[in-house]
Design a protein around this motif. Structure first.
Motif, PDB file in Angstrom:
ATOM      1  N   PRO A 127      -4.965   6.220   0.608  1.00 37.96           N
ATOM      2  CA  PRO A 127      -4.140   7.404   0.312  1.00 37.96           C
ATOM      3  C   PRO A 127      -3.567   8.029   1.580  1.00 37.96           C
ATOM      4  O   PRO A 127      -4.249   8.087   2.608  1.00 37.96           O
ATOM      5  CB  PRO A 127      -5.131   8.347  -0.370  1.00 37.96           C
ATOM      6  CG  PRO A 127      -6.235   7.467  -0.868  1.00 37.96           C
ATOM      7  CD  PRO A 127      -6.337   6.350   0.128  1.00 37.96           C
TER       8      PRO A 127
ATOM      9  N   GLY B  35      -0.280   4.150  -1.027  1.00 38.86           N
ATOM     10  CA  GLY B  35      -1.170   5.288  -1.252  1.00 38.86           C
ATOM     11  C   GLY B  35      -1.436   5.410  -2.736  1.00 38.86           C
ATOM     12  O   GLY B  35      -1.410   4.418  -3.483  1.00 38.86           O
ATOM     13  N   ASN B  36      -1.678   6.634  -3.187  1.00 39.09           N
ATOM     14  CA  ASN B  36      -1.918   6.836  -4.615  1.00 39.09           C
ATOM     15  C   ASN B  36      -0.638   6.580  -5.394  1.00 39.09           C
ATOM     16  O   ASN B  36       0.464   6.760  -4.882  1.00 39.09           O
ATOM     17  CB  ASN B  36      -2.415   8.259  -4.874  1.00 39.09           C
ATOM     18  CG  ASN B  36      -3.790   8.493  -4.264  1.00 39.09           C
ATOM     19  OD1 ASN B  36      -4.577   7.546  -4.134  1.00 39.09           O
ATOM     20  ND2 ASN B  36      -4.066   9.718  -3.876  1.00 39.09           N
TER      21      ASN B  36
ATOM     22  N   THR C  44      -0.958  -4.083  -5.462  1.00 39.32           N
ATOM     23  CA  THR C  44      -1.088  -3.012  -4.466  1.00 39.32           C
ATOM     24  C   THR C  44      -2.502  -2.964  -3.890  1.00 39.32           C
ATOM     25  O   THR C  44      -3.447  -3.455  -4.492  1.00 39.32           O
ATOM     26  CB  THR C  44      -0.804  -1.623  -5.090  1.00 39.32           C
ATOM     27  OG1 THR C  44      -1.642  -1.450  -6.231  1.00 39.32           O
ATOM     28  CG2 THR C  44       0.638  -1.488  -5.514  1.00 39.32           C
ATOM     29  N   THR C  45      -2.586  -2.362  -2.715  1.00 38.82           N
ATOM     30  CA  THR C  45      -3.854  -1.891  -2.169  1.00 38.82           C
ATOM     31  C   THR C  45      -3.655  -0.401  -1.931  1.00 38.82           C
ATOM     32  O   THR C  45      -2.520   0.077  -1.960  1.00 38.82           O
ATOM     33  CB  THR C  45      -4.214  -2.589  -0.846  1.00 38.82           C
ATOM     34  OG1 THR C  45      -3.164  -2.332   0.096  1.00 38.82           O
ATOM     35  CG2 THR C  45      -4.364  -4.092  -1.044  1.00 38.82           C
ATOM     36  N   THR C  46      -4.726   0.314  -1.692  1.00 40.59           N
ATOM     37  CA  THR C  46      -4.568   1.765  -1.596  1.00 40.59           C
ATOM     38  C   THR C  46      -5.355   2.373  -0.446  1.00 40.59           C
ATOM     39  O   THR C  46      -6.581   2.299  -0.397  1.00 40.59           O
ATOM     40  CB  THR C  46      -5.030   2.444  -2.901  1.00 40.59           C
ATOM     41  OG1 THR C  46      -4.321   1.868  -3.993  1.00 40.59           O
ATOM     42  CG2 THR C  46      -4.759   3.941  -2.855  1.00 40.59           C
TER      43      THR C  46
ATOM     44  N   ASP D 108       0.869  -1.183   0.000  1.00 34.16           N
ATOM     45  CA  ASP D 108       0.000   0.000   0.000  1.00 34.16           C
ATOM     46  C   ASP D 108       0.902   1.228   0.000  1.00 34.16           C
ATOM     47  O   ASP D 108       1.472   1.580   1.026  1.00 34.16           O
ATOM     48  CB  ASP D 108      -0.893  -0.033   1.247  1.00 34.16           C
ATOM     49  CG  ASP D 108      -1.788   1.206   1.346  1.00 34.16           C
ATOM     50  OD1 ASP D 108      -1.692   2.106   0.486  1.00 34.16           O
ATOM     51  OD2 ASP D 108      -2.587   1.257   2.309  1.00 34.16           O
TER      52      ASP D 108
END
Lengths: 157, 782, 260
Positions: free
Chosen positions: B730, B667-668, B726-728, B665
């Motif tokens: 932000p 984020g963006n 990925t996971t997100t 993760d």
């Protein structure tokens, strides 16, 4: 002593000390700085060029040994407007980060593909054992070589 | 705008055109008229007094221009190489920083430490001169073993027990109390092996002195040229800051090792001034092994207290960290503020106490290497957690879930001084388990068993603190510099854009991703954006590239500058369209007046800015160029789940990584292609630490793994293809919502590999790197 | 590199004469070991005598059950040959592609690096080494660490190997350098079983205890329990003598398994 080399299609006769390495001729006398030096034990492969059609480490060839030979460097295989399929595959597959190992890696990969048929992932990995990359983990380099193999088979260089 | 080259697009890199055609320009590719070559004479001894250096024969050697010893630099007022982070011991006293002259003066303290440099008309002449130096060393017993380094000979006069500091973090009493009520305690002794960074481009420097201007220019392989300039000017006294320009051209990888200010470039730029000649030095790989700052090298005892249901109650960590012979530029911060602060990991462990004793040894200085402290912390936490699960008979993933900080817990304040802003750890773990087909692992293990192999699986759920760093927090903890970043956005008259950033790219793709940000924010075609970096003559003072900070901090500075561009553009557009500035909106590259069909393109406004025909110059300056400094309010907290599956040949001890899944993760994401590449590279280094790489000194302090003949670099056939996803969540506190991705691979992966190897062998622990012989012996129960 | 005089003689006689006249000469074949040594200033020959200009030193030819390999034959060319598949396999695993494009058989064996691959084949395949002065039995060629039976100035012209009924080479590469930690070639010629071992000791040798066991019973299990004396074995960062001895047994077993 004098040595005559045909580098990227152009013949050069150069006066060099007897203990000159091919890589030093290329980088120092001919200004072909795309060929890099990354180690002193002939292992990293950043200096790979083609000598009479074979991939060799130019840091481990004396200029005298290359006398009369044809040398192709990274500068001789394509340009930004006319990339070799291997160069294009490296770009398209994000097979480079810092770019330092890239010229040697591309020159090795071209030789590997030209001399083999039907390379699979494992064969590409083994075929590139003489080139170190610290950035990419090789993942995308392997992808690029496999992709370039397809394109080269379909009529590219 | 949803530009095809904007944020989120896998845009092909601008950098590549020059790199794939051999047109990159690295430091060693540069030359200057009248250039000379430097060769450093290096200590063959790990510890010795320099009784005398006779330079006469060296100076008389054919082609030698000059010979300088440490005494010459000292006499010229050249100062010591400083460490930029003051760490305090438990008792409140300052860490002890031994003198670190760039070129040794009275003593040498590690093999490879430079004690003289010879400048030659050719490199061969410089080498011949260096060999002609006659040196009288008085050898002293070397301190090499870290675990016993506090109880042996004293290396530096000012440093009793070779101790730099004895630091602590956390609540000791609360942690001890937690252990009192523990149902189960998992205890481990952990050695984190020394690594040698090995960017494929060796360090290099080309120093020039312009007598007419009285100024110095240093081209060098630095990740942060401004820091280099600051140190050389303010601490080392090479030249005033305004008379020293530092340029980092193309740089072939850094991984932390090119953050630091080293002896060689210091001596080169100084010598250029003394000799009035350009001086060039390029490390040979053997020099890189000896004299680049190494990484890791900890000895740790750690304990995890658990309740009966697996709840983590407390964590106690005691670490001895190796500083090497001297304090490198940021060495003191690595095993403290980048290590102890990460001990909560992804878990709600309520009480944590960390003690770190940093010691000097007669080995190369140790400093930040990809991850810097965070891989070591992750290794401690994730080895403990996995081992605890095995000891209490619980599935290792279930034990982690039992203790994860939950999405509803954020912002979450850890017991070790950090406040995590956001995350969803279970989401990453779930995704990773799906990729690895965890449910079918038992079948795969059986198949391996039938083939005479042993299969194992290991997990690592890591967190890192990146986006270094909030300046005021860092300064309050001892940092000697602010840690903001600068971004300048220069809109050209025709509407193209030049971005100047203080971040430097040595593989990270800034020229592409920063252009994507501009393209997205200003609607300018990607091709019309040029990113400049790596030159103190071009950008304002800034801190450069390390700690996965370029996008989160440098990118945020650029976004702030684009906000200023847009604000000014709106004012210009308002005048041009006779509208109220408040009624002008900027969208998809156009300035539009709300509730009207009046609009101007970005390029039209840019042109108007430089041909200011229609607006009052007393109210609005001409031009469209803005700069912003960005200082982050918090660290960012990338986190993820790494899963490694290995197959071990018990007969030979060979470990094959058959599957590696990383779900992170960050984020963006601005460019997913670039992010995946960063993860791949980090994984290779993390797996390399686990299975291959080891910086080894013998008892006398000679480096045994001093070339690629003996230091095992990961090669293509050592590694599998990776599964990266990925996971997100932000980031909540920077304008891009980004967290940074450069180090994650190296931080998370090592523990996953060792957890997998120990699972395969059915053992509690194994030494790193888990080489074939080590595995073979461990499998035999040795 | 220190300064030296570079020569590229056209004949063996000229090469020998240059060597005789040099203060401290060194022959250069592929250069894969010599050039890195020179670069690191670990050697300082006055004269480097490049053998690549001499006609007739490279190429492979089959003569009955002997395969004749010129000393200047590159590893890549042996790797691409078909007469002895195990020898081709061995050559294809030396170093990396670039080394195989330059390195030569003669250069490799004349150096007698304990971790080189070819010596295993010289030991296992009843080789004869032909020089500009004489022929040397393969079993007598390697005499110690970086030492051979070659006299001062003597030049390897070719090596011939017996073409075995079957043979297999198993290599455990050094993870860093990719030289052999241990390499084992098992060959069957008529009724004889030969086991050539490189990497383990000061120089290549035949593992006679393993050969005896395999002569009696050519199965992978036959080597179980055969004692391998590691008293003189090499030990370094990557492998102890004990582990090397273990690898000799394992690799022999695996080679045998490939042959039945």
């Amino acid at each position: 002593m004098n040595v005559t080399l045909t580098v990227n299609g152009t013949e050069h006769t150069l006066d060099v000390p007897d203990n000159t390495l091919l890589v030093d001729v290329l980088r120092g006398q001919l200004g072909l700085t795309g060929t890099h030096v990354g180690c002193d034990t002939s292992q990293c492969g950043a200096c790979v060029v083609h000598l009479n059609g074979d991939a060799v480490k130019s840091c481990t060839v004396l200029a005298g040994q290359a006398d009369g030979a044809a040398v192709t460097t990274i500068e001789g295989i394509g340009s930004p407007d006319d990339l070799h399929p291997m160069q294009a595959a490296f770009r398209d597959n994000h097979a480079l980060q810092c770019g330092f190992c890239t010229p040697g890696m591309i020159m090795s990969a071209i030789d590997l593909v030209q001399k083999s048929e039907g390379l699979d992932e494992q064969a590409v990995r083994e075929g590139l054992e003489g080139n170190l990359c610290r950035c990419t983990g090789y993942h995308n380099i392997v992808k690029a070589v496999l992709a370039a193999q397809q394109n080269m088979a379909q009529g590219g260089n | 705008m949803a530009s095809q080259n904007g944020i989120g697009a896998a845009v092909k890199r601008k950098e590549d055109a020059r790199f794939i055609t051999g047109m990159g320009r690295y430091t060693d590719d540069l030359g200057a008229h009248g250039q000379t070559y430097a060769m450093f004479a290096r200590s063959p001894h790990a510890r010795a007094k320099i009784v005398n250096i006779d330079t006469a024969a060296a100076a008389a050697t054919d082609g030698v221009v000059a010979v300088f010893t440490g005494a010459d630099l000292k006499a010229d007022g050249i100062g010591d190489l400083p460490c930029g982070w003051l760490v305090k011991s438990k008792d409140g006293s300052d860490m002890i920083q031994p003198p670190h002259p760039p070129i040794a003066v009275d003593a040498v303290n590690y093999v490879g430490e430079p004690f003289a440099l010879v400048i030659g008309e050719t490199l061969a002449a410089a080498k011949n001169g260096a060999e002609a130096l006659s040196v009288d060393f008085e050898e002293l017993p070397a301190v090499v073993d870290l675990a016993s380094a506090a109880r042996t000979a004293q290396i530096h006069e000012t440093v009793p027990n070779n101790q730099c500091y004895d630091w602590e973090l956390g609540d000791k009493a609360a942690t001890d109390a937690a252990f009192e009520k523990a149902h189960h305690v998992t205890r481990m002794d952990i050695v984190n092996n020394r690594l040698i960074p090995n960017a494929i481009e060796p360090r290099a420097a080309l120093g020039e002195y312009d007598a007419a201007a009285g100024s110095h220019t240093l081209h060098t392989t630095s990740q942060n040229p401004h820091l280099e300039r600051l140190v050389l000017a303010a601490f080392v006294n090479v030249a005033p800051e305004a008379k020293l320009r530092v340029i980092s051209p193309d740089v072939g990888g850094g991984f932390g090792s090119k953050i630091f200010v080293y002896a060689e470039e210091t001596a080169v730029i100084w010598a250029a001034g003394k000799t009035r000649r350009p001086v060039k030095w390029t490390a040979e790989r053997s020099e890189s092994f000896l004299a680049d700052a190494h990484g890791r090298d900890h000895v740790t005892h750690a304990e995890l207290a658990l309740a009966e249901d697996g709840e983590f109650l407390g964590l106690r960590v005691q670490t001895i960290a190796n500083m090497g012979a001297y304090l490198s530029t940021f060495a003191s911060s690595v095993p403290t503020y980048l290590y102890g602060t990460l001990m909560a990991g992804q878990y709600k462990t309520p009480a944590i106490y960390v003690e770190v004793q940093s010691l000097f040894t007669n080995t190369a200085p140790v400093d930040a290497y990809r991850g810097a402290g965070r891989p070591e912390a992750t290794f401690v936490v994730e080895r403990l957690v996995e081992t605890a699960a095995r000891e209490i008979g619980m599935d290792a993933t279930d034990l982690r879930r039992r203790n994860f900080i939950q999405p509803t817990d954020f912002p979450y304040e850890t017991p070790v001084a950090l406040t995590y802003d956001t995350g969803d750890y279970e989401a990453s773990l779930d995704k990773a388990l799906a990729h690895v087909h965890y449910a079918a692992f038992a079948q795969r293990r059986d198949a391996s068993e039938a083939a005479g192999k042993k299969r194992g699986i290991g997990f690592s759920c890591y967190i890192e603190a990146c986006g270094l760093a909030p300046s005021q927090v860092a300064i309050s903890l001892g940092a000697g510099v602010g840690l903001f970043e600068v971004g300048e956005v220069r809109v050209d008259v025709t509407g193209s854009v030049t971005v100047v950033t203080g971040s430097h790219s040595h593989g990270q793709s800034h020229e592409t991703t920063f252009a994507q940000i501009i393209s997205e924010k200003l609607g300018v075609p990607f091709e019309n954006v040029t990113v400049l970096h790596g030159d103190t003559g071009r950008s304002d003072y800034a801190l450069g590239t390390y700690g996965s900070r370029s996008l989160a901090v440098g990118g945020s500075a650029i976004v702030k500058a684009t906000d200023k561009i847009i604000a000014k553009g709106k004012k210009i557009a308002a005048y041009m369209l006779d509208a109220n500035a408040d009624d002008v909106e900027f969208e998809d590259g156009s300035f539009n007046v709300t509730d009207s069909n009046q609009s101007l393109t970005f390029a039209e406004v840019a042109f108007a800015a430089y041909v200011p025909a229609k607006y009052p110059l007393d109210e609005l300056e001409p031009g469209l160029s803005e700069k912003a400094f960005y200082d982050p309010p918090n660290f960012t907290y990338p986190a993820g789940a790494h899963v490694c599956e290995v197959e071990v040949d018990p007969e030979t001890g060979v470990v094959e990584v058959v599957q590696f899944v990383a779900v992170d993760d960050f984020g963006n994401i601005v460019n997913p292609m670039v992010v995946e590449g960063q993860v791949h590279g980090g994984l290779a280094q993390g797996i390399g630490q686990a299975l291959l790489e080891h910086g080894v000194y013998d008892d006398t302090g000679q480096l045994l793994s001093g070339s690629y003949m003996d230091y095992t670099m990961p090669r293509a056939d050592d590694l599998p293809s990776f599964t990266v996803d990925t996971t997100t969540t932000p980031c909540t506190h920077n304008p891009l919502g980004v967290k940074g991705c450069g180090e994650a691979g190296a931080i998370g992966s090592t523990a996953a590999v060792i957890n997998a190897v120990t699972d395969a062998l059915g053992v509690a622990s194994i030494a790193m790197p888990a080489t074939p012989e080590t595995v073979w012996r461990t499998a035999r129960g040795e | 590199m220190y300064a030296f005089n570079y020569h590229k003689p056209a004949s063996l006689e000229e090469a020998a004469e240059l060597m005789a006249n040099a203060d401290d000469g060194a022959y250069l074949s592929g250069g894969m070991t010599l050039i890195p040594t020179l670069k690191q200033r670990l050697a300082s020959p006055s004269d480097v005598i490049d053998l690549s200009g001499i006609e007739g030193l490279s190429g492979l030819s089959l003569d009955g059950n002997r395969l004749h390999v010129g000393a200047m034959t590159r590893h890549a060319d042996v790797a691409a040959s078909t007469a002895i598949p195990a020898l081709a396999d061995l050559a294809g695993r030396i170093g990396d592609a670039h080394v195989r494009n330059r390195g030569t058989l003669g250069g490799s064996i004349a150096n007698s690096d304990p971790a080189a691959d070819y010596p295993a084949a010289v030991a296992a395949l009843d080789a004869t080494v032909h020089t500009n002065k004489r022929s040397i039995a393969g079993g007598e060629f390697f005499t110690g660490l970086f030492e051979t039976a070659l006299a001062e100035g003597e030049i390897v012209k070719s090596v011939d190997f017996c073409v075995p009924d079957s043979a297999a080479y198993e290599k455990f590469p050094n993870p860093a350098s990719r030289y052999a930690v241990v390499g084992v070639m098992v060959a069957r010629c008529a009724d004889a079983v030969c086991v050539g071992v490189t990497g383990a000791g000061a120089c290549a040798f035949r593992a006679t205890a393993l050969e005896e066991a395999l002569s009696a019973d050519f199965t992978p299990g036959a080597t179980d329990g055969v004692a391998i004396d590691d008293g003189d074995f090499n030990a370094d960062l990557h492998a102890s003598a004990e582990y090397r001895a273990h690898l000799v047994a394992v690799l022999t077993k695996r080679a045998v398994a490939r042959l039945i």
